[in-house]
Enzyme design. Structure first.
Site, PDB file in Angstrom:
ATOM      1  N   TYR A   1     106.884  48.155 -56.933  1.00  0.00           N
ATOM      2  CA  TYR A   1     106.155  48.510 -55.715  1.00  0.00           C
ATOM      3  C   TYR A   1     104.944  49.388 -55.960  1.00  0.00           C
ATOM      4  CZ  TYR A   1     110.414  46.415 -54.307  1.00  0.00           C
ATOM      5  OH  TYR A   1     111.456  45.520 -54.216  1.00  0.00           O
TER       6      TYR A   1
ATOM      7  N   ASP B   1     108.877  49.583 -40.205  1.00  0.00           N
ATOM      8  CA  ASP B   1     110.177  49.820 -40.837  1.00  0.00           C
ATOM      9  C   ASP B   1     109.913  50.523 -42.162  1.00  0.00           C
ATOM     10  OD1 ASP B   1     113.105  47.830 -41.782  1.00  0.00           O
ATOM     11  OD2 ASP B   1     112.407  49.808 -42.414  1.00  0.00           O
TER      12      ASP B   1
ATOM     13  N   HIS C   1     117.156  48.763 -59.214  1.00  0.00           N
ATOM     14  CA  HIS C   1     118.252  48.716 -58.231  1.00  0.00           C
ATOM     15  C   HIS C   1     119.381  47.862 -58.782  1.00  0.00           C
ATOM     16  CE1 HIS C   1     114.639  49.426 -55.679  1.00  0.00           C
ATOM     17  NE2 HIS C   1     115.456  50.288 -55.095  1.00  0.00           N
TER      18      HIS C   1
ATOM     19  N   ASP D   1     110.261  47.959 -60.698  1.00  0.00           N
ATOM     20  CA  ASP D   1     110.373  49.261 -60.023  1.00  0.00           C
ATOM     21  C   ASP D   1     111.062  50.268 -60.950  1.00  0.00           C
ATOM     22  OD1 ASP D   1     112.768  47.725 -57.682  1.00  0.00           O
ATOM     23  OD2 ASP D   1     112.782  47.890 -59.875  1.00  0.00           O
TER      24      ASP D   1
ATOM     25  N   HIS E   1     119.602  41.177 -54.530  1.00  0.00           N
ATOM     26  CA  HIS E   1     120.470  41.865 -53.578  1.00  0.00           C
ATOM     27  C   HIS E   1     121.109  40.914 -52.581  1.00  0.00           C
ATOM     28  CE1 HIS E   1     119.152  45.674 -55.091  1.00  0.00           C
ATOM     29  NE2 HIS E   1     117.911  45.439 -54.783  1.00  0.00           N
TER      30      HIS E   1
ATOM     31  N   ASP F   1     115.608  45.656 -63.271  1.00  0.00           N
ATOM     32  CA  ASP F   1     115.133  46.229 -62.010  1.00  0.00           C
ATOM     33  C   ASP F   1     115.841  47.569 -61.810  1.00  0.00           C
ATOM     34  OD1 ASP F   1     113.981  45.071 -59.075  1.00  0.00           O
ATOM     35  OD2 ASP F   1     115.483  46.665 -58.950  1.00  0.00           O
TER      36      ASP F   1
ATOM     37  N   ASP G   1     118.025  46.712 -44.815  1.00  0.00           N
ATOM     38  CA  ASP G   1     116.830  46.938 -45.630  1.00  0.00           C
ATOM     39  C   ASP G   1     116.136  45.635 -46.021  1.00  0.00           C
ATOM     40  OD1 ASP G   1     117.034  49.944 -46.036  1.00  0.00           O
ATOM     41  OD2 ASP G   1     119.035  49.212 -46.547  1.00  0.00           O
TER      42      ASP G   1
HETATM   43  N1  LIG Z   1     118.185  52.949 -45.941  1.00  0.00           N
HETATM   44  C1  LIG Z   1     117.569  54.068 -46.623  1.00  0.00           C
HETATM   45  C2  LIG Z   1     116.316  53.609 -47.322  1.00  0.00           C
HETATM   46  C3  LIG Z   1     116.695  53.004 -48.667  1.00  0.00           C
HETATM   47  N2  LIG Z   1     115.591  52.174 -49.211  1.00  0.00           N
HETATM   48  C4  LIG Z   1     116.047  50.812 -49.392  1.00  0.00           C
HETATM   49  C5  LIG Z   1     115.034  50.070 -50.213  1.00  0.00           C
HETATM   50  C6  LIG Z   1     115.592  48.725 -50.688  1.00  0.00           C
HETATM   51  C7  LIG Z   1     114.950  48.416 -51.988  1.00  0.00           C
HETATM   52  C8  LIG Z   1     115.234  47.005 -52.384  1.00  0.00           C
HETATM   53  C9  LIG Z   1     114.446  46.592 -53.567  1.00  0.00           C
HETATM   54  O1  LIG Z   1     113.610  47.300 -54.024  1.00  0.00           O
HETATM   55  C10 LIG Z   1     114.731  45.292 -54.169  1.00  0.00           C
HETATM   56  S1  LIG Z   1     114.197  45.197 -55.866  1.00  0.00           S
HETATM   57 ZN   LIG Z   2     114.485  46.921 -57.181  1.00  0.00          ZN
END
Ligand SMILES: NCCCNCCCCCC(=O)CS
Ligand SMILES: [Zn+2]
Length: 664
Positions: free
Chosen positions: A305, A20, A174, A265, A135, A172, A92
């Protein structure tokens, strides 16, 4: 009190079991490299290790539905096919036979951290956890998250400890939409998040992640979104948003507890964020939050990451939580155009809710509808930018500098008949000043400051400054008969060959400072009640408060919105904090100021006070020793004149000082 560290290797024991592309970056190594970096640097040994625990059902149900919890409970017994099937209903995120156990440990770790801080076992702390949480929603896993660790912690703190106001800072990259949904109608939880947005073109692509989502019903004003509409944001952009958006509101909100969705991130090198802020920025972001809530701060890992920048950023955060000196941030050249637009929109959207933002100006009217449809040129520009940015893997940055703790934290130079405050080391030894310097001092000042005794004082003062610069001492407190006279000597004679740049912060005003550099070796910011008619130079900035320094609301606004940005841009090697007699500054404000100024010059702050004000030496010493400043209780609405004056001052100075920019 110490710093808690929560880590349990059990949380490394789940991973992606199928292909994935969206999820492959969320690997166990994230926790391993973070913890190992803390061990290798000796930081883990300096923390108080607190064991993780599983969150109970009732704790998880503080945020999530029974339906969802019961469903997740079944995942340990699922076949690979079932797990894949189960995962499909969410976005995701991936499941694993052991992820339920780890998700309970992640949430439980956050609760253990809250317990440790709220019971006073520790001052602050960090929980290194996975899966992340911000999230996940009432009945859904999302974005690698299963249970919303920080949201559960906030509800838990309110329920168990009667915490009235919780500030959640989500740095963060996001948008923690799960946290926003949880508290958007709740005025007791202020949620702040910045996030890569690119006009809704970046994941999770939500309209409600934009700056105009300010909260709902009684929660209006308690949800702050700062969208980043370009990648490549740098340290300047992050600090500008803290100084001009988050901190003014955070101080006005006056939280009892600060929770951080500590995702890394947002650091350089991260494939998700594609930003350019360096790991040492997290030392400053942490520091800027540490004087809120009496220092009660709980950081919980979210994203991050790039294993190199993640580990470095975690170490920078923990070192600050432990109270180590901060690294100097070089060449902050102010926020980029896009960041100014974002922070101006956020300030404007919240102007009506927060008196500290009342003077925010509206962004130039752009037709909102076209905001989401980019012009061909902008698209072109973005592609170019994306092109250049895409090589985040190729991104390189310097290893953060060592942050060495001087052998002596705080020293004092006092008249012999004045007792030294607890914790301070009295500086009595001093070498004789160069005869040339002595004669210079003598013929410059005939005041009491430099009689026989004065020369001793100056010798000790000079020695103290030498030791600060040599990092043998972190900061110092000096008591003298005539503050104004000694300040001149320090600025003109004692520092000229020792430091490159001195930031002089003058609290109160006795008389016009007749010394102003134009060469930039000294930057004077004077906060007082009297207006100074003419603008001297770029390096002398008088801030006039209608009611003077005794008005804490006006004072803190000037500190957050003017002094901090200026200080970051100027990047001094020494901070001279001068307390003019009769300034009227309130004790808690004085301690907050000393705390905040520690962010500059590796903490080399020299406090200069008048002997007849020795009554406040105790609180000064406490702040210099790194004890959290008391919260600024019930701040009144700042005087309109002061808010206006501050806005005008910023507008006038922003040409010279880019970090003051709040309007595009
Ligand atoms: N569906 C298109 C790909 C988008 N990438 C999604 C990555 C989620 C990241 C979640 C994260 O980093 C939590 S801190
Ligand atoms: Zn994030």
């Amino acid at each position: 009190m110490g710093t808690a560290l929560l880590y349990d290797e059990e949380m490394t024991k789940y991973k992606l079991l199928w292909v994935d592309a969206a999820c492959k970056i969320e690997v166990p190594e994230r926790l391993i490299v973070s913890y190992e970096a803390l061990v290798r640097s000796g930081l883990s040994d300096r923390c108080i290790s607190i064991p993780a625990r599983e969150a109970s059902d009732s704790e998880i149900l503080l945020v999530h539905s029974e339906l969802y919890l019961e469903a997740v409970k079944k995942t340990p017994y699922m076949t690979l096919e079932d797990l894949k099937e189960f995962t499909l209903q969410f976005g995701d995120v991936y499941f694993h036979p052991n992820i339920y156990h780890c998700a309970k440990l992640a949430s439980g770790s956050a609760l253990q951290l809250v317990d440790s801080v709220m019971t006073g076992k520790v001052r602050n702390g960090i929980a290194l956890v996975r899966p992340p949480g911000h999230h996940s929603m009432h009945s859904a896993a999302n974005g690698f998250c299963v249970f919303n660790n920080v949201a559960i912690a906030a509800r838990y703190a309110k329920q168990k400890y009667g915490v009235k106001r919780v500030l959640i800072v989500d740095w963060d990259i996001h948008h923690g939409q799960g946290v926003q949904y949880c508290f958007e109608d709740d005025p007791s939880v202020l949620y702040f998040s910045w996030h890569r947005y690119e006009h809704q073109n970046f994941w999770p692509n939500l309209r409600e992640s934009d700056y105009d989502s300010v909260g709902k019903e009684s929660g209006a004003g308690f949800n702050i979104n700062v969208p980043w509409n370009n990648v490549g944001m740098e340290n300047s952009d992050y600090l500008s948003v803290f100084c001009h958006v988050l901190l003014p509101v955070a101080y006005e909100f006056c939280p009892d507890l600060v929770l951080v969705c500590a995702g890394f991130d947002s650091a350089i090198g991260d494939p998700e964020g594609e930003m350019c802020a360096t790991p040492d920025i997290f030392a400053h972001l942490t520091h800027l939050l540490m004087n809120l809530a009496g220092g009660k701060l709980c950081a919980v890992l979210e994203g991050g990451y790039n294993l190199t920048s993640l580990a470095q950023s975690v170490c920078q955060t923990v070192q600050t939580l432990l109270g180590d000196p901060l690294p100097q941030l070089a060449n902050l050249r102010g926020p980029c155009k896009s960041a100014v637009e974002s922070l101006q929109c956020a300030r404007s959207a919240h102007r009506r809710y927060w008196s500290f933002l009342k003077h925010a100006t509206d962004p130039p009217m752009t037709d909102i509808s076209t905001k989401h449809i980019k012009s061909a040129m902008e698209e072109e520009e973005k592609t170019e930018m994306a092109e250049e940015e895409r090589c985040t893997e190729g991104k390189v940055w310097p290893e953060p500098p060592e942050r060495l703790c001087p052998p002596v934290c705080s020293a004092s130079v006092l008249p012999d008949d004045v007792a030294c405050p607890d914790g301070l080391k009295r500086l009595s030894s001093s070498k004789d000043l160069e005869p040339l310097l002595v004669s210079k001092l003598k013929n410059r000042f005939r005041t009491a400051a430099v009689d026989g005794d004065g020369v001793t004082t100056f010798s000790r003062l000079y020695t103290l400054i030498e030791k600060l610069v040599a990092n043998e001492i972190r900061n110092g407190l000096v008591l003298v008969p005539d503050v104004a006279a000694v300040m001149m000597c320090v600025v003109q004679d004692l520092t000229s060959d020792l430091v490159k740049r001195v930031l002089v912060v003058c609290v109160g005003k006795e008389k016009e400072l007749d010394y102003v550099t134009t060469d930039g070796k000294v930057l004077v910011v004077q906060i007082s009640s009297e207006d100074s008619e003419e603008q001297r130079s770029k390096y002398y900035i008088p801030v006039c408060l209608k009611k003077g320094c005794s008005d804490t609301s006006g004072f803190i606004q000037a500190v957050l919105g003017l002094l901090l940005p200026l200080g970051y841009e100027y990047n001094p090697d020494l901070v001279l904090l001068v307390r003019m007699p009769g300034s009227g500054v309130v004790d808690s404000m004085w301690q907050q100021l000393i705390g905040l100024l520690q962010g500059f010059a590796k903490g080399h702050t020299l406090v200069l006070m008048q002997v007849n004000e020795k009554a406040c030496m105790g609180s000064t010493a406490s702040a210099l020793l790194g004890h959290p400043a008391p919260p600024l209780q019930d701040l009144q609405t700042p005087f309109p004149e002061d808010g206006d004056a501050l806005e005008r001052l910023r507008e006038r100075l922003q040409a010279d000082w880019k970090m003051l920019q709040t309007t595009s």
